[in-house]
Design an enzyme around this catalytic site. Structure first.
Site, short mmCIF file in Angstrom:
data_model
loop_
_atom_site.label_atom_id
_atom_site.label_comp_id
_atom_site.label_asym_id
_atom_site.label_seq_id
_atom_site.Cartn_x
_atom_site.Cartn_y
_atom_site.Cartn_z
N ASP A 188 0.86 -1.18 0.00
CA ASP A 188 0.00 0.00 0.00
C ASP A 188 0.91 1.24 0.00
OD1 ASP A 188 -2.35 1.67 0.50
OD2 ASP A 188 -1.55 1.84 2.55
N SER A 196 -5.03 0.15 6.23
CA SER A 196 -6.45 0.51 6.27
C SER A 196 -7.35 -0.63 5.80
CB SER A 196 -6.68 1.76 5.41
OG SER A 196 -5.97 2.86 5.92
N LYS A 213 -7.94 -5.35 -3.44
CA LYS A 213 -6.51 -5.52 -3.70
C LYS A 213 -6.11 -7.00 -3.73
CE LYS A 213 -5.15 -1.05 -1.72
NZ LYS A 213 -4.24 -0.36 -0.78
#
Length: 247
Positions: A12, A197, A173
């Site tokens: 990320d 997150s 993702k």
């Protein structure tokens, strides 16, 4: 835990690879380069659009795929589109009206632009990838969450405690990384995923080694296999050094 055979590191960006100044630290760059030198693929897996993340990949000379907009788009290392998942424009129109009704900040990502202050007059003329709400009012945020869930055709996550991010149902993702793995002839058993997150939760849970940042949201830390240092303390570098680089 025994050290798994990691062949791909999925990172990320905001709150993870990037520090609070929005920069990649020298330590993180060094660890990523060392991993690549050992034949490990390093993939940015971000909620950002391609336009706002590709320069970071180029600056690190990454030689693999790039996952943007929470998995809505996947690009190869030449910037060629491999996969795209669209949110229907009716849902985008409805979410924009919802944000106006509750007076929240919003942003919307189409295939060719990002909208923050206002939407285009002809919403249905664009192809859309994501819509986001942001409000510090927890009651309003919960009301919006409830309305979004009741629709039943949207993938709901966040990239900070005050926002809500919405993609097409089934887009996340983890699914994007799984596709990248198939293109590289490896599996999720060869993946380390690092994030902070809710939009990182799926990849952290499905990767062999799921790593939460020290600054991650509580649920992300609870579901991860390991918690590293914060994004201000080179947490990505520390995770790569511990789980990826040869001793």
């Amino acid at each position: 835990m025994n050290k798994p055979e990691i062949k791909l590191v999925a990172l990320d960006m905001d709150g993870t690879l990037l520090n609070e100044a929005g920069e990649i630290s020298a330590e993180n760059r060094k660890a990523i380069k060392e991993a690549e030198n050992q034949g490990v693929f390093v993939v940015l897996s971000t909620g950002r659009s391609y336009a706002t993340c590709s320069d970071f990949a180029k600056s690190m000379e990454l030689q693999s795929y790039l996952i943007s907009v929470n998995g809505s788009e996947i690009y190869d290392n030449q910037g060629k589109l491999v996969e795209r998942n669209i949110v229907d424009s009716e849902s985008i129109q409805w979410m924009w009206e919802l944000s106006q009704k509750h007076s929240t900040h919003f942003w919307a990502i189409s295939c060719d632009s990002i909208y923050r202050a206002e939407m285009p007059q002809r919403i249905h003329d664009s192809q859309w990838l994501k819509f986001g709400f942001d409000t510090k009012d927890e009651a309003i945020r919960q009301t919006i969450m409830d309305e979004l869930k009741s629709k039943g055709n949207l993938e709901i996550s966040n990239s900070s405690p005050t926002n809500i991010e919405v993609n097409a149902l089934g887009v996340n993702k983890a699914k994007a990384i799984d596709l990248v793995c198939s293109l590289l002839h490896i599996t999720m058993d060869n993946v380390m995923a690092v994030g902070d997150s809710l939009n990182d939760l799926a990849m952290i849970q499905e990767a062999k080694m799921g790593v939460a940042m020290g600054n991650a949201q509580k649920i992300v830390k609870e579901k991860a296999d390991w918690v590293t240092a914060t994004n201000q303390e080179d947490g990505v570098a520390k995770a790569i050094q511990k789980w990826v680089l040869s001793n």
